[in-house]
Design an enzyme around this catalytic site. Structure first.
Site, PDB file in Angstrom:
ATOM      1  N   GLY A  16       4.819  13.971 -19.714  1.00 37.07           N
ATOM      2  CA  GLY A  16       3.445  14.176 -20.177  1.00 37.07           C
ATOM      3  C   GLY A  16       2.644  15.105 -19.289  1.00 37.07           C
ATOM      4  O   GLY A  16       1.967  16.024 -19.765  1.00 37.07           O
ATOM      5  N   GLY A  87       8.671  10.125 -12.521  1.00 36.27           N
ATOM      6  CA  GLY A  87       8.396   8.725 -12.175  1.00 36.27           C
ATOM      7  C   GLY A  87       8.503   7.849 -13.409  1.00 36.27           C
ATOM      8  O   GLY A  87       8.485   8.331 -14.546  1.00 36.27           O
ATOM      9  N   SER A 137       0.105   7.455  -6.748  1.00 36.25           N
ATOM     10  CA  SER A 137      -0.832   6.807  -7.671  1.00 36.25           C
ATOM     11  C   SER A 137      -1.889   6.080  -6.843  1.00 36.25           C
ATOM     12  O   SER A 137      -1.640   5.738  -5.675  1.00 36.25           O
ATOM     13  CB  SER A 137      -0.058   5.787  -8.518  1.00 36.25           C
ATOM     14  OG  SER A 137      -0.932   4.892  -9.165  1.00 36.25           O
ATOM     15  N   TYR A 150       5.947  -1.121  -9.373  1.00 35.35           N
ATOM     16  CA  TYR A 150       5.397   0.251  -9.367  1.00 35.35           C
ATOM     17  C   TYR A 150       4.538   0.459  -8.119  1.00 35.35           C
ATOM     18  O   TYR A 150       4.664   1.467  -7.422  1.00 35.35           O
ATOM     19  CB  TYR A 150       4.583   0.449 -10.647  1.00 35.35           C
ATOM     20  CG  TYR A 150       4.013   1.839 -10.835  1.00 35.35           C
ATOM     21  CD1 TYR A 150       4.831   2.912 -11.184  1.00 35.35           C
ATOM     22  CD2 TYR A 150       2.643   2.078 -10.687  1.00 35.35           C
ATOM     23  CE1 TYR A 150       4.302   4.182 -11.374  1.00 35.35           C
ATOM     24  CE2 TYR A 150       2.108   3.341 -10.878  1.00 35.35           C
ATOM     25  CZ  TYR A 150       2.950   4.393 -11.222  1.00 35.35           C
ATOM     26  OH  TYR A 150       2.424   5.642 -11.407  1.00 35.35           O
TER      27      TYR A 150
END
Ligand SMILES: NC(=O)c1ccc[n+]([C@@H]2O[C@H](COP(=O)([O-])OP(=O)(O)OC[C@H]3O[C@@H](n4cnc5c(N)ncnc54)[C@H](OP(=O)(O)O)[C@@H]3O)[C@@H](O)[C@H]2O)c1
Length: 263
Positions: A16, A87, A137, A150
């Site tokens: 994306g 990821g 992140s 995560y």
């Protein structure tokens, strides 16, 4: 770092954010090797971005990473910029996480950037130049309930980036750590998107995040944390983690129902 004429390896290029970042890098004159597991998406992207080098590979093993690195070097003849973007994530209660998925997530999100950095660093050291960009992140600074694996992988990536940056501080090699908040991409499952709506989670457009990644490279940034109030929460979590425990408690209760598939 000026991107024009640089030899760039981008992982997760067909994803994306990856496909938008790939197009932007090409627009800025990069010589680009695009790495991804998704062969069809990669082939479609390579058709759109002429002159790029698609490298299909699996980053979930050291062997796969080394094979990818060899192919990239063969196609580019060297490397100036490595962007570790590939990821995977998982939104689930920890007791429901599959052991194989736990291992895979740590391999792709943490070990693959480390293996690739190890493959390319000696060349950067030989040239005394280069940059490694690790995309983490906000969850790599704030441990989020129902994203425990995560979060662990991204905490690890942030630690690795900081340590390696200090290790190469006396050279012209630079390490950048990027910490987006939630982004509207296929990475996020339907349950996660519905939880995001229910908890009013801020979500950025991938185009905006890509522009910030490019700006971080242009401006030699060490790290960037995206969005308000998330970037403030990152700082508060270091100094006063109990405050963040309290602030997230109500959200965690809502998230649990979505993570357990009850909503
Ligand atoms: N989206 C968000 O909300 C968000 C927020 C903060 C940070 N990030 C980080 O931003 C990065 C990019 O995320 P995104 O949203 O663009 O994700 P995405 O749309 O899911 O794209 C990730 C890409 O990586 C590829 N990939 C996954 N496993 C791989 C493997 N073993 N070997 C090679 N390629 C593999 C995927 O291929 P397949 O399609 O074949 O799996 C996919 O093309 C990730 O590191 C993510 O953690 C994302």
């Amino acid at each position: 770092m000026e991107i024009k004429n640089k030899r760039v390896v981008l992982t997760g290029a067909a994803g994306g954010m990856g496909r938008i970042l790939a197009a932007e890098l090409v627009k800025r004159g990069a010589n680009l090797a695009m790495v991804d597991a998704n062969a069809d998406a990669l082939a479609t992207l390579a058709t759109k971005l002429s002159g790029t080098h698609p490298v299909q590979g699996n980053l979930s093993t050291a062997k796969g990473c080394n094979a990818v690195a060899d192919q990239c070097l063969e196609k580019l003849g060297g490397i100036d910029l490595l962007i570790n973007l590939a990821g995977i994530n998982s939104f689930a209660a920890y007791e429901d996480e599959n052991p194989d998925k736990i291992e895979l997530m740590l391999h792709v999100n943490l070990l693959a950037p480390m293996w690739l950095a190890r493959a390319f660093l000696p060349l950067m050291q030989e040239n005394n130049s280069g940059r490694i960009v690790n995309v983490g992140s906000v969850f790599g600074s704030i441990g989020f309930a129902y994203f425990s694996v995560y979060s662990a992988s991204k905490f690890g990536l942030r630690g690795f980036s900081e340590a390696l940056r200090r290790e190469v501080a006396d050279t012209n090699i630079k390490i950048t750590y990027i910490a987006p908040r939630a982004v509207k991409t296929p990475m996020n499952s339907d349950a996660l998107m519905r939880m995001g709506e229910a908890t009013k989670m801020n979500m950025d457009a991938p185009e905006d995040v890509v522009q910030k990644i490019i700006a971080a490279i242009d401006n030699d940034r060490k790290d960037i944390y995206f969005g308000f109030p998330e970037s403030l929460f990152v700082r508060i979590n270091v100094l006063f983690p109990r405050l963040v425990d309290k602030a997230l408690a109500a959200q965690n209760r809502i998230a649990r129902a979505f993570a357990k598939g009850e909503q």
